[in-house]
Design an enzyme around this catalytic site. Structure first.
Site, PDB file in Angstrom:
ATOM      1  N   ARG A 161       0.824  -1.220   0.000  1.00 18.36           N
ATOM      2  CA  ARG A 161       0.000   0.000   0.000  1.00 18.36           C
ATOM      3  C   ARG A 161       0.854   1.264   0.000  1.00 18.36           C
ATOM      4  NH1 ARG A 161      -4.741  -2.446   3.980  1.00 18.36           N
ATOM      5  NH2 ARG A 161      -6.050  -3.118   2.243  1.00 18.36           N
ATOM      6  N   GLY A 179     -13.029  -4.190  -0.664  1.00 21.09           N
ATOM      7  CA  GLY A 179     -14.433  -3.749  -0.614  1.00 21.09           C
ATOM      8  C   GLY A 179     -14.779  -2.736  -1.692  1.00 21.09           C
ATOM      9  N   GLY A 204      -9.593 -10.280  -2.614  1.00 23.13           N
ATOM     10  CA  GLY A 204      -8.480 -10.754  -1.793  1.00 23.13           C
ATOM     11  C   GLY A 204      -7.941 -12.098  -2.235  1.00 23.13           C
TER      12      GLY A 204
HETATM   13  P1  ADP Z   1     -12.299 -13.092  -3.442  1.00 23.64           P
HETATM   14  O1  ADP Z   1     -11.633 -12.902  -2.104  1.00 23.64           O
HETATM   15  O2  ADP Z   1     -11.322 -13.124  -4.571  1.00 23.64           O
HETATM   16  O3  ADP Z   1     -13.438 -12.121  -3.657  1.00 23.64           O
HETATM   17  P2  ADP Z   1     -14.043 -15.139  -2.382  1.00 23.64           P
HETATM   18  O4  ADP Z   1     -13.650 -14.738  -0.999  1.00 23.64           O
HETATM   19  O5  ADP Z   1     -15.414 -14.849  -2.819  1.00 23.64           O
HETATM   20  O6  ADP Z   1     -12.977 -14.549  -3.431  1.00 23.64           O
HETATM   21  O7  ADP Z   1     -13.874 -16.719  -2.532  1.00 23.64           O
HETATM   22  C1  ADP Z   1     -12.686 -17.388  -2.283  1.00 23.64           C
HETATM   23  C2  ADP Z   1     -12.931 -18.674  -1.560  1.00 23.64           C
HETATM   24  O8  ADP Z   1     -13.841 -19.518  -2.264  1.00 23.64           O
HETATM   25  C3  ADP Z   1     -11.651 -19.451  -1.413  1.00 23.64           C
HETATM   26  O9  ADP Z   1     -11.363 -19.606  -0.039  1.00 23.64           O
HETATM   27  C4  ADP Z   1     -11.954 -20.809  -2.061  1.00 23.64           C
HETATM   28  O10 ADP Z   1     -11.396 -21.903  -1.368  1.00 23.64           O
HETATM   29  C5  ADP Z   1     -13.460 -20.859  -1.999  1.00 23.64           C
HETATM   30  N1  ADP Z   1     -14.019 -21.786  -2.990  1.00 23.64           N
HETATM   31  C6  ADP Z   1     -13.910 -21.723  -4.321  1.00 23.64           C
HETATM   32  N2  ADP Z   1     -14.521 -22.774  -4.907  1.00 23.64           N
HETATM   33  C7  ADP Z   1     -15.019 -23.534  -3.925  1.00 23.64           C
HETATM   34  C8  ADP Z   1     -15.751 -24.770  -3.882  1.00 23.64           C
HETATM   35  N3  ADP Z   1     -16.103 -25.410  -5.007  1.00 23.64           N
HETATM   36  N4  ADP Z   1     -16.099 -25.249  -2.675  1.00 23.64           N
HETATM   37  C9  ADP Z   1     -15.750 -24.589  -1.543  1.00 23.64           C
HETATM   38  N5  ADP Z   1     -15.071 -23.431  -1.521  1.00 23.64           N
HETATM   39  C10 ADP Z   1     -14.699 -22.918  -2.688  1.00 23.64           C
HETATM   40 MG    MG Z   2     -12.193 -13.537  -0.133  1.00 22.51          MG
END
Ligand code: ADP
Ligand code: MG
Length: 399
Positions: A38, A380, A357
């Site tokens: 950052r 966010g 993230g």
């Molecule tokens: P970001 O932080 O990029 O916005 P999210 O927080 O929405 O992404 O999602 C990330 C999480 O989703 C990861 O911890 C990953 O393990 C989980 N995930 C992805 N596919 C699956 C699945 N099929 N079953 C369970 N968890 C999943």
């Molecule tokens: Mg996430």
């Protein structure tokens, strides 16, 4: 996107006081930062203003002190890290306004940098109190916002100050806004969105916004299970929000009306237990998932089909991993997609913007951080922008 002023529009700032909102909310361990990304992000803006002879006063929040002073949440704790990254000594000023700030400004020479204390020590910050913003603004000649990651909040130093002083986007803010505009504001068509991650419920607004804006909506991750269930697929023990299948159907209908193709996986990687390389691991058609199996990644055919879609697209916006990528081999589809996106971007056929993230972590794991067009680390603020929301900090710059 409405126009905003950048540092190119500053004019002569010699001897002027620039109030610069930055993101110094650094992850800390044992009194020092574990990641200074950052600070690196705002370094060009801070040094440019200093080089142009302004007296630069940095404004930042640090943690959640809740409107009162906290001995452990002073921005003085990041002073050393900021100095190290900037390669310059800076002056810590334990206030935001008043005589101490006046005195400090009189001591600073042109091109010097000061760091004010945690903006959230004062309730006027999160309350966006105009009197509070005015008191801070009275010390400055201009306001620069270089903290896109805080732009989804209408706080005094992220939004209010822009109403009291000439306001400019810093270089990091400018890059972020241009990248986001190229991805969804005014993108080259056709546009694909990849949305993955764990749950539909956390990204409903994102999905609803995207169906009206992109030609291809590619759904992966745990949320794909809810969409598959909505289409009558038995997803076994997979993570699935059964109470949201109607919502998923509605989103697919809306996509139909808007001319957006929704892509769901037709093969998946499943296992009976969620562990690294489990013995029960197998790949199957989505219609063959057993009652005691979990879908943990999209399959190789689906990954290949997805890659083919991206070959026909000029723009990609990506949020959310396609599988449980933290555990092998459920990272396979996400890693393959990351490399494919990097290759298309490097060939010049795709503008690729990613954020979130876990998505940022997945791209780093694939080693392609430098090979996509833009990665947003704004969390966010990035998601709210994906939802199509107007970010108050950005809107204030555009006024
Ligand atoms: P970001 O932080 O990029 O916005 P999210 O927080 O929405 O992404 O999602 C990330 C999480 O989703 C990861 O911890 C990953 O393990 C989980 N995930 C992805 N596919 C699956 C699945 N099929 N079953 C369970 N968890 C999943
Ligand atoms: Mg996430």
């Amino acid at each position: 996107m409405a126009a905003f002023k950048t540092l190119d529009d500053l004019g002569d700032v010699t001897g002027k006081v620039a109030l610069v909102r930055v993101d110094l909310n650094l992850p800390m361990k044992d009194g020092s930062a574990t990641d200074v990304t950052r600070v690196e992000a705002v370094k060009p803006t801070v040094l440019e203003l200093a080089d142009k002879g302004a007296k630069v006063l940095l404004l930042a929040h640090f943690g959640r002190p809740g409107g009162k002073r906290s001995s452990v949440l002073s921005t003085s704790f990041v002073q050393g890290d900021v100095e190290e990254v900037l390669g310059k000594e800076i002056m810590f000023i334990p206030e935001l306004s008043g005589p101490v700030v006046d005195q400090s400004i009189s001591i600073l020479r042109n091109g010097d940098i000061g760091l004010l204390d945690n903006t959230r020590f004062w309730p006027g910050e999160e309350g966006n109190d105009p009197g509070f913003a005015q008191a801070i603004a009275s010390h400055g000649d201009l306001y620069v916002n270089d903290a896109f990651s805080a732009a989804h909040r209408a706080h005094a130093t992220t939004e209010g100050l822009a109403h009291h002083l000439p306001a400019f986007a810093g270089r990091a803010m400018e890059r972020e806004l241009n990248a986001l505009d190229a991805a969804l504001g005014n993108p080259e068509q056709p546009v694909a969105a990849v949305v993955g991650g764990a749950k539909v419920s956390t990204k409903l607004a994102v999905l609803e916004n995207l169906v009206g804006k992109v030609q291809h909506l590619i759904i992966g991750g745990g949320m794909a299970n809810t969409f598959l269930a909505a289409r009558g697929v038995d997803v076994g023990k997979s993570l699935c929000e059964h109470d949201l299948t109607d919502t998923a159907s509605k989103i697919m209908d809306e996509a139909d009306h808007a001319g957006c193709t929704v892509h769901l996986p037709y093969d998946v990687v499943v296992a009976r237990e969620f562990a690294p390389n489990p013995p029960s691991l197998r790949t199957c058609n989505v219609h063959e998932v057993a009652a005691d199996e979990m879908i943990l990644d999209i399959g190789p055919s689906a990954t290949e089909a997805l890659a083919d879609v991206l070959k026909t697209c000029r723009t990609l916006v990506w949020n959310g991993p396609l599988g449980a990528f933290e555990t092998e081999p459920f990272d396979a589809a996400t890693m393959a997609l990351a490399r494919h996106v990097a290759a298309l971007t490097q060939e010049g056929s795709l503008t690729s913007v990613a954020g979130g993230g876990d998505t940022v972590a997945a791209l780093a794991q694939a080693g392609v951080t430098a090979d996509v067009t833009y990665i947003s680390t704004a969390g966010g603020a990035f998601l709210e922008w994906m939802e199509g929301k107007v970010l108050p900090g950005v809107a204030a710059l555009a006024d």
